[in-house]
Design an enzyme around this catalytic site. Structure first.
Site, PDB file in Angstrom:
ATOM      1  N   CYS A  46     -12.145  60.885 -26.997  1.00  0.00           N
ATOM      2  CA  CYS A  46     -11.188  59.800 -26.764  1.00  0.00           C
ATOM      3  C   CYS A  46     -10.288  59.633 -27.995  1.00  0.00           C
ATOM      4  CB  CYS A  46     -11.922  58.499 -26.474  1.00  0.00           C
ATOM      5  SG  CYS A  46     -10.809  57.127 -26.064  1.00  0.00           S
ATOM      6  N   ASP A  48      -9.483  56.913 -29.226  1.00  0.00           N
ATOM      7  CA  ASP A  48      -9.938  55.708 -29.928  1.00  0.00           C
ATOM      8  C   ASP A  48     -10.122  55.996 -31.424  1.00  0.00           C
ATOM      9  OD1 ASP A  48     -11.760  52.968 -28.934  1.00  0.00           O
ATOM     10  OD2 ASP A  48     -11.924  53.711 -30.997  1.00  0.00           O
ATOM     11  N   ARG A  50     -11.936  54.803 -33.558  1.00  0.00           N
ATOM     12  CA  ARG A  50     -13.305  54.717 -34.100  1.00  0.00           C
ATOM     13  C   ARG A  50     -14.116  55.986 -33.846  1.00  0.00           C
ATOM     14  NH1 ARG A  50     -14.591  49.484 -30.693  1.00  0.00           N
ATOM     15  NH2 ARG A  50     -13.520  50.854 -29.224  1.00  0.00           N
ATOM     16  N   HIS A 102     -17.307  57.383 -25.441  1.00  0.00           N
ATOM     17  CA  HIS A 102     -17.884  56.381 -26.345  1.00  0.00           C
ATOM     18  C   HIS A 102     -18.018  55.049 -25.619  1.00  0.00           C
ATOM     19  CE1 HIS A 102     -14.118  54.107 -27.284  1.00  0.00           C
ATOM     20  NE2 HIS A 102     -13.593  55.214 -26.820  1.00  0.00           N
ATOM     21  N   CYS A 105     -15.197  51.883 -24.490  1.00  0.00           N
ATOM     22  CA  CYS A 105     -13.941  52.636 -24.376  1.00  0.00           C
ATOM     23  C   CYS A 105     -12.916  51.795 -23.615  1.00  0.00           C
ATOM     24  CB  CYS A 105     -14.206  53.946 -23.637  1.00  0.00           C
ATOM     25  SG  CYS A 105     -12.731  54.961 -23.433  1.00  0.00           S
TER      26      CYS A 105
END
Ligand code: CO
Length: 218
Positions: A46, A48, A50, A102, A105
Protein backbone atom coordinates in the site's frame (compact mmCIF):
# COMPACT_ATOMS: atom_id res chain seq x y z
CA UNK A 1 17.85 20.55 20.51
CA UNK A 2 15.06 19.22 18.36
CA UNK A 3 15.18 20.35 14.73
CA UNK A 4 11.89 22.18 14.10
CA UNK A 5 12.24 22.36 10.31
CA UNK A 6 10.02 20.18 8.14
CA UNK A 7 11.18 16.90 6.65
CA UNK A 8 11.05 18.49 3.23
CA UNK A 9 13.46 21.21 4.34
CA UNK A 10 15.83 18.67 5.87
CA UNK A 11 15.61 16.07 3.08
CA UNK A 12 18.66 17.09 1.04
CA UNK A 13 20.82 17.50 4.13
CA UNK A 14 19.56 14.10 5.38
CA UNK A 15 20.59 12.63 2.04
CA UNK A 16 24.17 13.80 2.54
CA UNK A 17 24.20 12.13 5.98
CA UNK A 18 22.78 8.93 4.46
CA UNK A 19 25.53 8.87 1.81
CA UNK A 20 28.17 9.26 4.51
CA UNK A 21 26.64 6.43 6.58
CA UNK A 22 26.50 4.07 3.61
CA UNK A 23 30.09 4.88 2.66
CA UNK A 24 31.26 4.40 6.24
CA UNK A 25 29.95 0.81 6.27
CA UNK A 26 31.07 0.03 2.72
CA UNK A 27 33.19 2.47 0.74
CA UNK A 28 32.13 0.83 -2.55
CA UNK A 29 28.41 0.91 -1.70
CA UNK A 30 27.43 3.23 -4.56
CA UNK A 31 29.88 1.61 -6.99
CA UNK A 32 28.06 -1.69 -6.44
CA UNK A 33 24.66 0.01 -6.66
CA UNK A 34 25.58 1.47 -10.06
CA UNK A 35 26.53 -1.96 -11.40
CA UNK A 36 22.88 -3.04 -11.52
CA UNK A 37 20.13 -4.70 -9.54
CA UNK A 38 19.20 -8.31 -8.86
CA UNK A 39 16.42 -8.08 -6.28
CA UNK A 40 15.22 -11.30 -4.72
CA UNK A 41 11.77 -10.01 -3.81
CA UNK A 42 8.98 -8.14 -5.57
CA UNK A 43 6.98 -6.28 -2.91
CA UNK A 44 3.48 -5.07 -3.79
CA UNK A 45 2.18 -2.94 -0.94
CA UNK A 46 0.00 0.00 0.00
CA UNK A 47 1.08 3.61 -0.59
CA UNK A 48 0.32 4.32 3.09
CA UNK A 49 3.25 6.29 4.55
CA UNK A 50 3.45 3.92 7.54
CA UNK A 51 3.98 0.71 5.53
CA UNK A 52 7.43 1.42 4.16
CA UNK A 53 8.46 -1.78 2.33
CA UNK A 54 12.26 -2.01 2.60
CA UNK A 55 12.53 -0.47 6.05
CA UNK A 56 10.12 -2.84 7.76
CA UNK A 57 11.87 -5.92 6.40
CA UNK A 58 15.39 -4.66 6.99
CA UNK A 59 16.22 -4.61 3.28
CA UNK A 60 18.97 -2.59 1.61
CA UNK A 61 18.84 -0.74 -1.73
CA UNK A 62 19.02 -3.28 -4.56
CA UNK A 63 17.26 -6.09 -2.68
CA UNK A 64 13.56 -5.39 -3.21
CA UNK A 65 11.64 -4.34 -6.33
CA UNK A 66 8.75 -2.25 -5.04
CA UNK A 67 5.29 -1.40 -6.30
CA UNK A 68 2.88 0.54 -4.11
CA UNK A 69 -0.62 1.79 -4.74
CA UNK A 70 -3.78 2.44 -2.73
CA UNK A 71 -4.67 -0.80 -0.88
CA UNK A 72 -2.10 -2.99 -2.70
CA UNK A 73 -4.35 -3.86 -5.60
CA UNK A 74 -3.41 -5.88 -8.71
CA UNK A 75 -6.14 -5.12 -11.25
CA UNK A 76 -6.61 -7.32 -14.31
CA UNK A 77 -6.30 -4.34 -16.70
CA UNK A 78 -3.94 -2.20 -14.60
CA UNK A 79 -0.89 -1.80 -16.85
CA UNK A 80 1.09 -0.28 -14.01
CA UNK A 81 1.06 -3.25 -11.60
CA UNK A 82 1.03 -5.80 -14.44
CA UNK A 83 4.13 -4.21 -16.03
CA UNK A 84 5.91 -4.26 -12.68
CA UNK A 85 5.09 -7.98 -12.27
CA UNK A 86 6.17 -8.77 -15.85
CA UNK A 87 9.47 -6.93 -15.49
CA UNK A 88 10.30 -8.20 -11.99
CA UNK A 89 9.68 -11.85 -12.89
CA UNK A 90 10.48 -11.98 -16.60
CA UNK A 91 13.59 -9.78 -16.54
CA UNK A 92 14.84 -9.44 -12.97
CA UNK A 93 13.97 -13.06 -12.06
CA UNK A 94 12.73 -12.37 -8.53
CA UNK A 95 12.25 -15.52 -6.46
CA UNK A 96 9.42 -14.24 -4.25
CA UNK A 97 6.42 -12.00 -4.82
CA UNK A 98 4.96 -10.52 -1.63
CA UNK A 99 1.59 -8.81 -1.54
CA UNK A 100 1.58 -6.86 1.72
CA UNK A 101 -1.56 -5.22 3.10
CA UNK A 102 -1.84 -3.47 6.43
CA UNK A 103 -4.43 -3.14 9.17
CA UNK A 104 -6.14 0.24 9.32
CA UNK A 105 -5.76 0.69 5.56
CA UNK A 106 -7.62 3.84 4.48
CA UNK A 107 -8.31 2.38 1.02
CA UNK A 108 -9.98 -0.70 2.51
CA UNK A 109 -11.91 1.49 4.96
CA UNK A 110 -13.16 3.71 2.12
CA UNK A 111 -14.28 0.65 0.15
CA UNK A 112 -16.42 -0.44 3.13
CA UNK A 113 -18.43 2.78 3.00
CA UNK A 114 -21.38 3.40 0.68
CA UNK A 115 -20.09 6.65 -0.76
CA UNK A 116 -19.31 8.18 -4.16
CA UNK A 117 -15.60 9.04 -4.10
CA UNK A 118 -15.20 10.23 -7.67
CA UNK A 119 -12.22 8.88 -9.56
CA UNK A 120 -11.47 6.57 -6.63
CA UNK A 121 -14.68 4.60 -7.35
CA UNK A 122 -13.24 2.27 -10.03
CA UNK A 123 -10.15 1.67 -7.88
CA UNK A 124 -12.15 0.91 -4.74
CA UNK A 125 -14.33 -1.39 -6.80
CA UNK A 126 -11.50 -3.93 -6.77
CA UNK A 127 -11.80 -4.05 -2.97
CA UNK A 128 -15.59 -3.99 -3.04
CA UNK A 129 -15.33 -7.02 -5.37
CA UNK A 130 -13.31 -8.76 -2.65
CA UNK A 131 -16.11 -7.96 -0.20
CA UNK A 132 -18.69 -9.37 -2.61
CA UNK A 133 -16.74 -12.62 -3.09
CA UNK A 134 -16.46 -13.06 0.69
CA UNK A 135 -19.71 -11.35 1.70
CA UNK A 136 -21.07 -14.31 3.67
CA UNK A 137 -17.99 -14.56 5.87
CA UNK A 138 -17.63 -10.79 6.32
CA UNK A 139 -21.30 -10.07 7.06
CA UNK A 140 -21.19 -12.77 9.75
CA UNK A 141 -18.58 -10.74 11.70
CA UNK A 142 -20.58 -8.40 13.94
CA UNK A 143 -17.62 -6.42 15.29
CA UNK A 144 -16.87 -3.70 12.74
CA UNK A 145 -13.17 -3.44 13.58
CA UNK A 146 -12.76 -7.19 13.23
CA UNK A 147 -14.64 -7.16 9.91
CA UNK A 148 -12.34 -4.35 8.68
CA UNK A 149 -9.25 -6.35 9.66
CA UNK A 150 -10.59 -9.46 7.96
CA UNK A 151 -11.25 -7.54 4.73
CA UNK A 152 -7.62 -6.35 4.79
CA UNK A 153 -6.54 -10.02 4.96
CA UNK A 154 -9.00 -11.18 2.29
CA UNK A 155 -7.90 -8.34 0.01
CA UNK A 156 -4.29 -9.55 0.31
CA UNK A 157 -5.43 -13.08 -0.47
CA UNK A 158 -7.42 -12.02 -3.55
CA UNK A 159 -4.58 -9.79 -4.84
CA UNK A 160 -2.22 -12.78 -4.49
CA UNK A 161 -4.67 -14.73 -6.64
CA UNK A 162 -4.63 -11.88 -9.17
CA UNK A 163 -0.83 -12.14 -9.28
CA UNK A 164 -1.14 -15.91 -9.85
CA UNK A 165 -3.54 -15.28 -12.74
CA UNK A 166 -0.74 -13.69 -14.80
CA UNK A 167 0.95 -15.67 -17.56
CA UNK A 168 4.42 -14.65 -16.41
CA UNK A 169 3.91 -16.14 -12.92
CA UNK A 170 2.37 -19.37 -14.24
CA UNK A 171 4.91 -19.95 -17.02
CA UNK A 172 7.96 -18.99 -14.99
CA UNK A 173 6.96 -21.10 -12.00
CA UNK A 174 6.15 -24.16 -14.12
CA UNK A 175 9.50 -23.84 -15.89
CA UNK A 176 11.79 -22.91 -12.99
CA UNK A 177 9.97 -23.52 -9.67
CA UNK A 178 9.96 -19.78 -8.87
CA UNK A 179 8.63 -17.27 -8.02
CA UNK A 180 6.47 -18.18 -5.06
CA UNK A 181 3.67 -15.75 -4.16
CA UNK A 182 3.16 -14.81 -0.50
CA UNK A 183 0.54 -12.75 1.36
CA UNK A 184 1.50 -10.63 4.35
CA UNK A 185 -0.21 -8.10 6.58
CA UNK A 186 1.68 -5.32 8.35
CA UNK A 187 0.21 -4.54 11.76
CA UNK A 188 0.71 -0.81 12.23
CA UNK A 189 -0.02 -1.09 15.97
CA UNK A 190 2.86 -3.47 16.70
CA UNK A 191 5.13 -3.21 13.65
CA UNK A 192 4.76 -6.94 13.08
CA UNK A 193 4.62 -8.56 9.64
CA UNK A 194 2.12 -11.42 9.65
CA UNK A 195 2.44 -14.20 7.07
CA UNK A 196 -1.06 -15.26 5.94
CA UNK A 197 0.52 -18.56 4.81
CA UNK A 198 -1.09 -18.66 1.42
CA UNK A 199 -0.73 -22.15 -0.07
CA UNK A 200 0.80 -20.96 -3.34
CA UNK A 201 1.03 -24.29 -5.16
CA UNK A 202 -2.54 -25.18 -4.23
CA UNK A 203 -3.81 -21.75 -5.34
CA UNK A 204 -1.87 -22.05 -8.60
CA UNK A 205 -3.41 -25.46 -9.26
CA UNK A 206 -6.87 -24.10 -8.53
CA UNK A 207 -6.37 -20.97 -10.68
CA UNK A 208 -5.10 -23.02 -13.62
CA UNK A 209 -8.42 -24.90 -13.74
CA UNK A 210 -9.92 -21.71 -15.23
CA UNK A 211 -7.11 -19.22 -15.94
CA UNK A 212 -4.45 -21.60 -17.28
CA UNK A 213 -1.81 -19.66 -19.24
CA UNK A 214 1.07 -21.89 -18.22
CA UNK A 215 1.51 -24.53 -20.85
CA UNK A 216 0.67 -24.03 -24.46
CA UNK A 217 -1.18 -27.19 -25.46
CA UNK A 218 -0.76 -29.13 -28.72
CO1 CO B 1 -3.42 1.21 2.98
Amino acid sequence: MKDQSSLYERALANNKKWIAEKRATNKDFFKHLAEGQSPEVLYIGCSDSRATAEDLMGAQPGQVFVHRNIANVVGGADLNSLSVIEFAIGHLHVKHVVVCGHYYCGGVKAAMQAKDLGVLNPWLRYIRDVYRIHQKELDAISDEDQRYRRLVELNVQEQCINVIKTAVVQKTFLRTGAPVVHGWVFDVRTGELIDLKIDFENELKHIREIYDLGFEKG
